[in-house]
Design an enzyme around this catalytic site. Structure first.
Site, PDB file in Angstrom:
ATOM      1  N   ILE A 220       4.521   2.915   8.040  1.00 17.04           N
ATOM      2  CA  ILE A 220       4.025   4.089   6.854  1.00 17.04           C
ATOM      3  C   ILE A 220       4.540   5.377   7.792  1.00 17.04           C
ATOM      4  CG2 ILE A 220       3.413   5.676   5.307  1.00 17.04           C
ATOM      5  CD1 ILE A 220       1.764   2.778   4.489  1.00 17.04           C
ATOM      6  N   VAL A 263      -7.142  10.296  16.750  1.00 16.27           N
ATOM      7  CA  VAL A 263      -7.850  10.980  16.047  1.00 16.27           C
ATOM      8  C   VAL A 263      -9.454  10.675  15.658  1.00 16.27           C
ATOM      9  CG1 VAL A 263      -5.874  10.482  13.930  1.00 16.27           C
ATOM     10  CG2 VAL A 263      -7.484   9.334  13.999  1.00 16.27           C
ATOM     11  N   GLY A 292      -4.951   4.799  10.094  1.00 12.65           N
ATOM     12  CA  GLY A 292      -6.001   4.199   8.873  1.00 12.65           C
ATOM     13  C   GLY A 292      -5.889   2.921   9.801  1.00 12.65           C
ATOM     14  N   LYS A 297     -14.686  -7.451   5.406  1.00 14.61           N
ATOM     15  CA  LYS A 297     -15.764  -8.759   6.148  1.00 14.61           C
ATOM     16  C   LYS A 297     -15.880  -8.382   4.148  1.00 14.61           C
ATOM     17  CE  LYS A 297     -17.157 -11.911   9.615  1.00 14.61           C
ATOM     18  NZ  LYS A 297     -15.933 -12.949   9.249  1.00 14.61           N
ATOM     19  N   ASN A 349     -12.054  -3.366  -3.957  1.00 12.76           N
ATOM     20  CA  ASN A 349     -11.676  -4.972  -3.164  1.00 12.76           C
ATOM     21  C   ASN A 349     -12.543  -5.178  -2.251  1.00 12.76           C
ATOM     22  OD1 ASN A 349      -9.009  -6.138  -3.054  1.00 12.76           O
ATOM     23  ND2 ASN A 349      -8.408  -5.784  -1.541  1.00 12.76           N
ATOM     24  N   TYR A 355     -13.773  -0.468   4.133  1.00 11.12           N
ATOM     25  CA  TYR A 355     -12.624   0.365   4.115  1.00 11.12           C
ATOM     26  C   TYR A 355     -11.902   1.190   2.741  1.00 11.12           C
ATOM     27  CZ  TYR A 355      -7.000   0.299   3.185  1.00 11.12           C
ATOM     28  OH  TYR A 355      -5.486   0.622   3.331  1.00 11.12           O
TER      29      TYR A 355
HETATM   30  P1  NAD Z   1      -0.296  -0.267  10.312  1.00  7.94           P
HETATM   31  O1  NAD Z   1      -1.619  -0.702  10.571  1.00  7.94           O
HETATM   32  O2  NAD Z   1       1.048  -0.793  10.401  1.00  7.94           O
HETATM   33  O3  NAD Z   1       0.122   1.578  10.966  1.00  7.94           O
HETATM   34  C1  NAD Z   1      -1.134   2.175  11.510  1.00  7.94           C
HETATM   35  C2  NAD Z   1      -1.457   3.351  12.583  1.00  7.94           C
HETATM   36  O4  NAD Z   1      -2.636   3.974  13.143  1.00  7.94           O
HETATM   37  C3  NAD Z   1      -0.718   2.413  13.276  1.00  7.94           C
HETATM   38  O5  NAD Z   1       0.382   2.723  14.179  1.00  7.94           O
HETATM   39  C4  NAD Z   1      -2.193   2.464  14.460  1.00  7.94           C
HETATM   40  O6  NAD Z   1      -2.199   2.353  15.894  1.00  7.94           O
HETATM   41  C5  NAD Z   1      -2.618   4.217  13.887  1.00  7.94           C
HETATM   42  N1  NAD Z   1      -3.935   4.056  14.184  1.00  7.94           N
HETATM   43  C6  NAD Z   1      -5.573   3.541  14.117  1.00  7.94           C
HETATM   44  N2  NAD Z   1      -6.046   3.755  14.784  1.00  7.94           N
HETATM   45  C7  NAD Z   1      -5.604   5.081  15.563  1.00  7.94           C
HETATM   46  C8  NAD Z   1      -6.656   6.087  15.934  1.00  7.94           C
HETATM   47  N3  NAD Z   1      -8.108   6.068  15.755  1.00  7.94           N
HETATM   48  N4  NAD Z   1      -5.436   7.140  16.214  1.00  7.94           N
HETATM   49  C9  NAD Z   1      -4.639   7.345  16.200  1.00  7.94           C
HETATM   50  N5  NAD Z   1      -4.050   6.548  15.258  1.00  7.94           N
HETATM   51  C10 NAD Z   1      -4.727   5.373  15.085  1.00  7.94           C
HETATM   52  O7  NAD Z   1      -0.600   0.401   8.650  1.00  7.94           O
HETATM   53  P2  NAD Z   1       0.327   0.845   8.034  1.00  7.94           P
HETATM   54  O8  NAD Z   1      -0.183   0.232   6.642  1.00  7.94           O
HETATM   55  O9  NAD Z   1       1.124   1.413   8.217  1.00  7.94           O
HETATM   56  O10 NAD Z   1      -1.233   2.069   6.725  1.00  7.94           O
HETATM   57  C11 NAD Z   1      -0.223   3.297   7.396  1.00  7.94           C
HETATM   58  C12 NAD Z   1      -1.638   3.904   5.976  1.00  7.94           C
HETATM   59  O11 NAD Z   1      -1.465   4.088   4.487  1.00  7.94           O
HETATM   60  C13 NAD Z   1      -2.709   3.889   6.306  1.00  7.94           C
HETATM   61  O12 NAD Z   1      -3.671   5.112   6.305  1.00  7.94           O
HETATM   62  C14 NAD Z   1      -3.356   2.706   5.534  1.00  7.94           C
HETATM   63  O13 NAD Z   1      -4.785   2.682   4.914  1.00  7.94           O
HETATM   64  C15 NAD Z   1      -3.115   3.413   4.456  1.00  7.94           C
HETATM   65  N6  NAD Z   1      -2.461   2.533   3.620  1.00  7.94           N
HETATM   66  C16 NAD Z   1      -0.760   1.611   3.412  1.00  7.94           C
HETATM   67  C17 NAD Z   1      -1.103   0.339   2.966  1.00  7.94           C
HETATM   68  C18 NAD Z   1      -0.273  -0.602   2.795  1.00  7.94           C
HETATM   69  O14 NAD Z   1       0.096  -1.520   1.941  1.00  7.94           O
HETATM   70  N7  NAD Z   1       0.678  -0.944   3.850  1.00  7.94           N
HETATM   71  C19 NAD Z   1      -1.835   0.231   1.049  1.00  7.94           C
HETATM   72  C20 NAD Z   1      -2.575   1.170   1.096  1.00  7.94           C
HETATM   73  C21 NAD Z   1      -2.964   2.229   2.111  1.00  7.94           C
END
Ligand code: NAD
Length: 449
Positions: A220, A263, A292, A297, A349, A355
């Protein structure tokens, strides 16, 4: 959307034999949602504007230059219906909803847009009016479930003190009445009293702005970087140092800068501040906290490291980085902060106490920080994605994944671009009256409505 982007199930049920079988056994056939395409009109067809409140004329004035406004006697399908319900002051008058929508609701085209405009219930002039305005929410959420073929229904509450031209409403109207909100359904938007200035170009509203996107290496976050850049922003793409290569790829693709940054590091805000001081006159206009992680768990079996890491990335980092950048004046007056929550933070969830707590905390962050930063005209909002097709969701076991993907009014998962478009809407300078909103990008998920 290209066929290649459709998941396997959709490919099957939209193929000729698949569609025949799906029809026979009652499998849901997801509509191919019409998304934004550069150079195409926002909606393909006329929009009917009705109702008798304070907003109907300003809305006509806002829309007339770029939309085809039709009368109720128009023939054929409507691409959009906008009903001004701000004139409804007593519950008896709610019948106006029935009177307007009942004759035309079947005439909404695929990927159509329905909007009900109301007055923010807490700002109404009487108890009767407050009750009537609150009732609009049940109406729109139910109509969202009834509409088929990718049509969305939204409720927009506009402050009772909005200016007579309703300028603060324009960015929200344009977002909803377009393919940019394809996977946003049955949401309640709140538009404040402030007047807003339209950008020089609605196609490049972020021209000249500096945006920071965390977690931009993939998923995303990479799409957020792409959409903000499309809209004119220079994007500083941040991700953990280990993601270096894909981070550079994103930055190159969007013509932005890559800044390896964990971050959760104690000096994360300082590193960011130094970076923008060296390259961007010390100013960040848009800060998107997308990074994120999940460490699932059930609580009984969870070790403390899982709890701590999820809190640190998802909640503590956004809170701290925002506060420090605002205090240093790096996050500039008129800035935009956007958090990424989740449906899990709304509905809860199993296996995700850490989370879901962090993502519900993001909603609290939006409430708290929007109030605190209002004096600097900084807005704070969040998206709450439902099921979005990414590597994160591709890792979910098949049956759970299929259920997650289908259990919404669109009967399909969303795409990263759907989340990114909603963030770009919040980031727009024209969205100055839009703060303290959490908009779900979930196709009206059955969970946590
Ligand atoms: P993803 O795992 O594909 O990407 C997350 C990115 O965050 C990764 O590139 C990772 O390296 C980076 N990241 C992790 N820890 C980090 C840190 N400490 N510092 C900097 N970067 C860091 O996940 P995604 O599916 O693209 O999700 C993006 C956001 O959307 C997240 O906050 C996730 O919780 C939220 N989200 C996703 C979904 C979904 O369906 N995919 C649903 C609800 C919420």
């Amino acid at each position: 959307m290209a066929q290649g982007n459709l998941d396997l199930y959709s490919q099957f049920v939209t193929s000729a034999p698949g569609s025949f079988i799906a029809g026979k056994v009652g499998l849901p056939q997801p509509e191919q949602l019409r998304r934004h395409e550069a150079g195409q009109p926002a909606l393909h067809g006329p929009v009917l504007v009705g109702g008798e409140g304070r907003l109907v004329e300003p809305v006509r004035a806002i829309l007339e230059s770029d939309y085809d406004l039709a009368g109720a006697d128009a023939e054929g399908k409507f691409a959009g219906l906008v009903f001004d319900a701000t004139g409804i002051r007593r519950t008896e008058d709610l019948k106006a909803l029935f009177d307007f929508f009942n004759p035309v609701v079947r005439r909404v085209a695929a990927s159509g847009r329905v909007i009900v405009l109301g007055t923010t219930p807490e700002e109404t002039g009487s108890v009767e009016e407050r009750i009537a305005q609150r009732a609009l929410e049940g109406f729109t959420r139910s109509l969202g479930k009834e509409m088929k073929r990718g049509t969305t229904v939204q409720l927009v509450y506009v402050s009772a003190d909005a200016d007579t031209g309703a300028s603060g409403l324009e960015s929200t109207l344009r977002f909803i009445l377009s393919g940019k909100s394809a996977y946003v359904d049955a949401q309640v938007f709140r538009v404040g009293a402030g007047a807003a200035t339209a950008p020089a170009s609605w196609d490049r509203p972020l021209e000249g702005k500096v945006a920071v996107v965390t977690g931009a290496a993939r998923g995303i976050g990479a799409e957020i970087a792409a959409v903000l850049s499309r809209d004119g922003a220079h994007v500083i793409c941040c991700d953990v140092p280990a993601a270096g290569e894909s981070l550079s790829a994103t930055a190159n693709k969007v013509g932005g800068t890559s800044l390896p940054l964990d971050v959760t590091a104690a000096d994360a805000a300082e590193v960011l501040a130094k970076h923008v001081q060296e390259r961007h006159e010390g100013v960040v206009d848009i800060l998107v906290h997308n990074a994120g992680i999940t460490r699932d768990k059930t609580l009984a079996g969870m070790d403390s490291a899982r709890w701590d890491s999820v809190m640190a990335v998802n909640l503590i980092a956004p809170e701290r980085i925002t506060a420090e950048l605002a205090e240093k004046g790096v996050l500039t007056e008129g800035g935009r902060v956007v958090g990424v929550s989740s449906m899990a933070g709304i509905a809860g969830n199993r296996g995700q106490t850490n989370y879901a707590a962090s993502k519900a905390g993001v909603i609290g962050f939006v409430d708290g920080a929007s109030a605190e930063l209002a004096s600097k005209k900084i807005t704070v909002n969040a998206v709450a994605p439902g099921f979005i097709e990414t590597q994160m969701t591709a890792a979910i076991p098949f049956a759970t994944r299929e259920a997650g993907r289908r259990m919404n009014s669109m009967q399909q998962g969303g795409l990263p671009v759907d989340v990114a478009e909603t963030i770009a809407f919040f980031a727009s300078p024209a969205s100055s009256a839009v703060t303290d909103n959490v908009i779900r990008v979930c196709g009206q998920s059955l969970l946590g409505a």
